[in-house]
Enzyme design. Structure first.
Site, PDB file in Angstrom:
ATOM      1  CE  LYS A  26      -3.686  48.131-109.845  1.00 42.04           C
ATOM      2  NZ  LYS A  26      -3.652  46.891-110.533  1.00 42.04           N
ATOM      3  NE  ARG A  96      -7.596  44.267-111.659  1.00 46.59           N
ATOM      4  CZ  ARG A  96      -7.749  44.408-112.897  1.00 46.59           C
ATOM      5  NH1 ARG A  96      -6.564  44.922-113.646  1.00 46.59           N
ATOM      6  NH2 ARG A  96      -8.540  44.377-113.704  1.00 46.59           N
ATOM      7  N   GLY A 105       2.825  47.155-116.083  1.00 47.71           N
ATOM      8  CA  GLY A 105       3.114  45.858-117.056  1.00 47.71           C
ATOM      9  C   GLY A 105       4.085  44.987-116.266  1.00 47.71           C
ATOM     10  CG  MET A 107       4.292  44.157-110.286  1.00 53.15           C
ATOM     11  SD  MET A 107       5.528  43.102-109.429  1.00 53.15           S
ATOM     12  CE  MET A 107       4.525  42.509-108.111  1.00 53.15           C
ATOM     13  NE  ARG A 352      -1.304  53.290-113.179  1.00 50.49           N
ATOM     14  CZ  ARG A 352      -1.051  52.150-113.441  1.00 50.49           C
ATOM     15  NH1 ARG A 352      -0.682  51.243-112.763  1.00 50.49           N
ATOM     16  NH2 ARG A 352      -1.023  51.913-114.553  1.00 50.49           N
ATOM     17  CG  HIS A 468       4.260  46.709-121.807  1.00 48.42           C
ATOM     18  ND1 HIS A 468       5.423  46.570-122.467  1.00 48.42           N
ATOM     19  CD2 HIS A 468       4.774  46.576-120.381  1.00 48.42           C
ATOM     20  CE1 HIS A 468       6.579  46.133-121.563  1.00 48.42           C
ATOM     21  NE2 HIS A 468       5.928  46.275-120.445  1.00 48.42           N
ATOM     22  NE  ARG A 574      36.465  66.194-115.732  1.00 44.12           N
ATOM     23  CZ  ARG A 574      35.227  66.640-116.046  1.00 44.12           C
ATOM     24  NH1 ARG A 574      35.012  67.317-116.703  1.00 44.12           N
ATOM     25  NH2 ARG A 574      34.193  65.969-115.097  1.00 44.12           N
ATOM     26  CB  SER A 777      35.736  72.069-105.562  1.00 40.67           C
ATOM     27  OG  SER A 777      35.133  71.367-106.561  1.00 40.67           O
ATOM     28  N   GLY A 779      35.782  66.472-105.107  1.00 35.85           N
ATOM     29  CA  GLY A 779      35.885  65.763-106.275  1.00 35.85           C
ATOM     30  C   GLY A 779      35.080  64.201-106.065  1.00 35.85           C
ATOM     31  CG  ASP A 782      39.756  60.631-108.440  1.00 37.69           C
ATOM     32  OD1 ASP A 782      39.454  59.604-109.056  1.00 37.69           O
ATOM     33  OD2 ASP A 782      40.811  61.131-108.573  1.00 37.69           O
ATOM     34  CB  CYS A 844      33.320  69.788-109.362  1.00 37.26           C
ATOM     35  SG  CYS A 844      35.002  69.054-108.675  1.00 37.26           S
ATOM     36  CE1 TYR A 864      31.070  74.395-107.254  1.00 33.54           C
ATOM     37  CE2 TYR A 864      31.712  75.854-105.420  1.00 33.54           C
ATOM     38  CZ  TYR A 864      31.903  74.874-106.279  1.00 33.54           C
ATOM     39  OH  TYR A 864      33.435  74.611-106.415  1.00 33.54           O
TER      40      TYR A 864
END
Length: 887
Positions: A26, A96, A105, A107, A352, A468, A574, A777, A779, A782, A844, A864
């Site tokens: 602002k 403000r 909305g 603040m 804005r 709001h 899987r 790949s 995981g 895990d 993945c 990828y």
């Protein structure tokens, strides 16, 4: 000495749009608008840097800041010719917030500051309008009591309603100067009753109280929730903007409004906004009064009677339209603007980049690129990938029967059905229990943020399309119907009444945020059409991204959805999900219960055709594309029964004694199965399991190659490898099965054997493992668990606290822990490539659909990412943005 105060207006601009981090959005934009000659009330900004000081200093204000603020006030006085606290001609200011990221909305704001029992008389004299002066004073007391003194807001609302009822009034604007003077006395009595002190009369005490309240609101619960939901760091802090008041409540030639330079719901190139005559800004956004439309076209489209601004104030509207075009061209983006008209003069209070729905974001980005305002690359960079989630889910079936109760304003598109709830705490609790809920409120307030997030949709009785509820719902991607004026809500008893009908808490309702319809019961949905602007932008994104995007999919349905969304193969199938199928679980259990290899092979022979059929269906969808198949990963005990009735059923089906079954289940039980006999450890112990799966993969691939002429490219993935030898042994099993199938079928296909990297040791030993494995790949689910020593199934109870306390920047299971887990991935990629220069690398885990994690994958140079089917477009766009960021 650090400078904390920056002036704007009256020919002075100490900052500009490039100072967002220092001045907040602002403050930076007010300074910028002032510098390009727009009518901005003069003021100054206390920078975001002081926010941290404020908390470090125990919420106190050092003398140095007080001196700077005095200079800032003097600047406003010099431009306006008024004096702060002057009884004869008082300067009034607004206070403000202004964080660097928009938080609508969340603040606090205080308007009309500088009024007291003496200055209100001076304001009445200089303005020639006693009603206006007393209206401003009652507004100031009410807002200050709520925001700064933290008194009961409802008590003041009740006093206002009583004042109107006693006089037979319907609107606030019906109150006379005398009525308002009495109301001010009532308000002051309420303050003394609740605060045990008189309402503060010293204008400087008022000012510092308001500044402290705005800085303090940065750590309010609603602000914390909003920051957490929108990934806004707590360390950013907020700025405070102190600005000369201009008044929209000075009669019929005055007004206030909120407007967008384009439609934030649909993206159309049309001015979109609302205004109120004889009102202040909070009246519009808070939904206290139902506002009027900005343009004739919008009013006519809505069938509304009250005059639009274009009709009621044609000259000011024409000036405003020129400002809209100037600001959009200057900022090169759709703008969200707040303005006030004081006795026919236009003042700009804020601009804005406007929050918008995903549909609007796509259209605006594509249209602006085609208009030549921005480049195609900028259009790709403009759209938040996460926002696409709004477009990838069903909408109401247009042919379905609808029991329409009423119609409100179409505030945020999309549709949702759920149980009616009337308070945010209940919405959060029911959603946590797995229920779909619709939050129904007379009007929402910032305190409702947690309930709005939990709900599938939001319905309000009051408020316009810039209220709001509307703004926050659009930002969250929640459907919202606002201003449904024919409904009455009794939140205490949990009843909504409309047209002689009652909807009770728990009853199912449906809302359509695209039409504004509110319906009883559930309405069927249809899948979205992903063409038009979506297709255009995704084509542009695909043209700049380097990373390939695959999908995590086990079923033909998931695979087809993934292909429709642009997946370039499957990155994780899987296989254990196939084993849990009700029709084959008996054979799986027979295999587990077998006492020797011969017994296991008998059961596996029964599973082979089922497994082959699974892969045929997947390969047909993904013909010609890579399909990464993870061999059996979970511990065997997961396939065995747990309840007494299940034990009896399985024992009968398998033809064994129930006690034998229970003994075998006990033998397989593990205290920490995540780190136990699972993954490649199963294959090492029982290689015949992986042998069967490999046979099924290659037989299916050849079958599809023969039928379609486009062979899939199976990538056989060995899970949980931690050593070179484990992968070597398992690759031998897979290669042997492949050669046997190729010899039997008289045909060969291309395939790879690699591993899922999900253990820290695998990352460290990646060079050795890559000597055997042809792809990695990662995981990341895990790998995050094993690196951090945190179970994602149990961590939710404390990870929120960890994020709030700054231990982790984000939940590490949602967005990759780049510093820790990311460093292991980078190390593994480097060592893997050194050993095998052409090794294929991807991820993945769930992070494959997270834009921040995708940016890291681009940085490390992975080949990828693989995401859930519905997140494939998100990943495609995020990958494009990551590539653009590296240019």
């Amino acid at each position: 000495m650090t400078q904390y105060v920056y002036r704007f207006g009256g020919g002075v601009s100490d900052g500009g749009k490039g100072d967002r981090n220092l001045l907040g959005g602002k403050g930076a934009n007010l300074a910028e608008m002032a510098s390009i000659g727009l009518p901005v009330p003069p003021g100054f900004t206390i920078s975001t840097e002081f926010c941290d000081v404020y908390y470090q200093e125990g919420r106190a204000f050092p003398q140095g800041l007080r001196d700077e603020v005095a200079t800032g006030i003097a600047h406003i006085e010099g431009v306006t010719g008024k004096r702060f606290g002057d009884n004869a001609d008082p300067l009034l200011v607004s206070v403000r917030s202004g964080a660097r990221a928009s938080m609508p909305g969340m603040m606090d704001t205080v308007l009309n500051l500088g009024l007291n029992d003496q200055t209100v008389q001076g304001l009445a004299e200089t303005s020639g309008d006693a009603r206006f002066a007393w209206d401003s004073y009652r507004r100031f007391i009410q807002m200050y009591a709520d925001v700064v003194l933290e008194l009961d807001h409802a008590a003041f609302e009740d006093a206002l309603e009583i004042a109107k009822e006693d006089n037979g009034y319907y609107l606030d604007t019906d109150l006379t100067a005398e009525d308002l003077q009495k109301l001010v006395a009532d308000y002051k009595a309420l303050v003394e009753q609740q605060w045990h002190k008189p309402f503060p009369q010293d204008v400087h005490d008022q000012l510092w109280g308001a500044v402290g309240a705005v800085f303090g609101s940065w750590q309010s619960e609603r602000a914390k929730v909003y920051r957490r939901l929108n990934d806004i760091p707590a360390a950013w802090g907020t700025a405070v903007n102190i600005q000369a008041m201009v008044f929209g409540n000075m009669g019929e030639t005055s007004a206030t409004g909120v407007a967008f330079t384009r439609d934030p719901a649909k993206g159309d190139r049309a001015y979109y906004g609302e205004f109120l005559i004889n009102a202040q800004g909070e009246d519009v956004v808070a939904g206290i009064r139902t506002p009027q439309y900005l343009t004739i076209a919008a009013r006519e489209a809505a069938g509304a009677k009250p005059a639009s601004m274009e009709e009621a104030m044609p000259e000011v509207y024409g000036e405003l339209a020129k400002v809209f075009d100037l600001l959009e061209t200057h900022y090169r983006d759709m703008q969200d603007i707040e303005f006030t008209v004081q006795q026919g003069k236009l003042w700009m209070l804020q601009t804005r980049s406007g929050k918008r729905t995903a549909k609007a974001a796509l259209k605006i980005a594509v249209d602006m690129a085609e208009e030549g305002l921005i480049s195609r690359e900028e259009a790709v960079a403009r759209v938040d990938p996460q926002a696409l989630d709004q477009l990838l889910h069903p909408t109401l079936d247009p042919s379905a029967t609808r029991d329409v109760l009423t119609k409100g304003l179409p505030a945020s598109p999309g549709a949702a059905s759920g149980a009616a709830v009337f308070d945010s705490d209940t919405a959060e609790k029911r959603a946590a229990a797995g229920d779909s809920v619709i939050l129904i409120r007379t009007e929402t307030s910032p305190e409702d943020i947690h309930g709005m997030h939990a709900a599938k949709g939001i319905l309000t009785a009051r408020g316009g399309m810039t209220s709001h509820a509307a703004v926050v719902a659009r930002g969250m991607g929640r459907p919202c119907v606002s201003g449904a004026g024919t409904i009455s809500i009794d939140a205490k008893t949990g009843v909504m009444r409309v047209g002689g009908r009652e909807i009770h808490a728990g009853d199912i309702v449906t809302i359509d945020g695209s039409t504004g319809e509110v319906m009883a019961g559930a309405v069927p949905t249809v899948q979205p059409e992903l063409s038009g602007d979506f297709g255009t932008l995704m084509a542009w994104a695909d043209g700049v991204r380097r990373l390939k995007v695959r999908a995590n999919a086990e079923t033909p349905l998931d695979a087809r959805v993934a292909r429709e969304f642009g997946a370039e193969g499957i990155g994780l199938c899987r296989t254990e999900h196939m084993f849990f199928d009700a029709e084959r679980i008996t054979n799986v259990r027979q295999m587990i219960l077998a006492e020797d290899e011969a017994g296991r092979r008998i059961a596996l022979e029964k599973l082979l055709p089922e497994q082959r059929s699974d892969f045929v269906e997947l390969f047909e969808v993904m013909a010609g594309l890579p399909v990464t198949i993870r061999l059996l990963d979970p511990p065997l005990h997961e396939f065995l029964p747990h309840e007494e009735a299940e034990f009896a059923e399985v024992a009968s089906a398998a033809g064994i004694d129930i006690e034998v079954l229970k003994r075998r289940a006990a033998e397989l039980h593990e205290f920490n199965p995540m780190l136990g006999h699972r993954g490649c450890r199963l294959g090492v112990t029982y290689p015949e399991i992986y042998e069967m799966q490999a046979r099924a993969i290659f037989e299916a691939a050849i079958e599809v190659a023969v039928k379609s002429g486009a062979a899939p490219i199976p990538e056989v993935m060995i899970p949980l490898v931690g050593t070179r030898r484990e992968l070597e042994l398992m690759k031998q099993v897979v290669d042997k099965a492949a050669q046997a199938v190729f010899a039997d079928k008289g045909r060969e296909i291309e395939y790879l054997v690699g591993t899922m990297i999900e253990l820290p040791r695998a990352c460290l030993m990646a060079g050795e493992i890559a000597e055997v494995g042809e792809f990695f790949s990662f995981g990341t689910n895990d790998l995050t668990q094993t690196t951090l020593g945190v179970s994602r199934d149990d961590a939710a109870r404390f990870l929120t606290t960890y994020v709030e306390r700054g231990i982790y920047a984000k939940d590490p299971f949602v967005s990759l822990d780049v510093e820790g887990v990311g460093q292991l991935i980078e190390l593994a990629a480097e060592r893997g490539r050194a050993a095998r220069p052409g090794i294929k690398l991807g991820i993945c885990g769930e992070h494959g659909g997270d834009p921040a994690s995708i940016a890291f994958c681009e940085q490390v140079g992975l080949d990828y990412v693989s995401a859930s089917p519905y997140r494939v477009p998100i990943a495609r766009l995020a990958a494009a943005q990551a590539a653009l960021a590296r240019r």
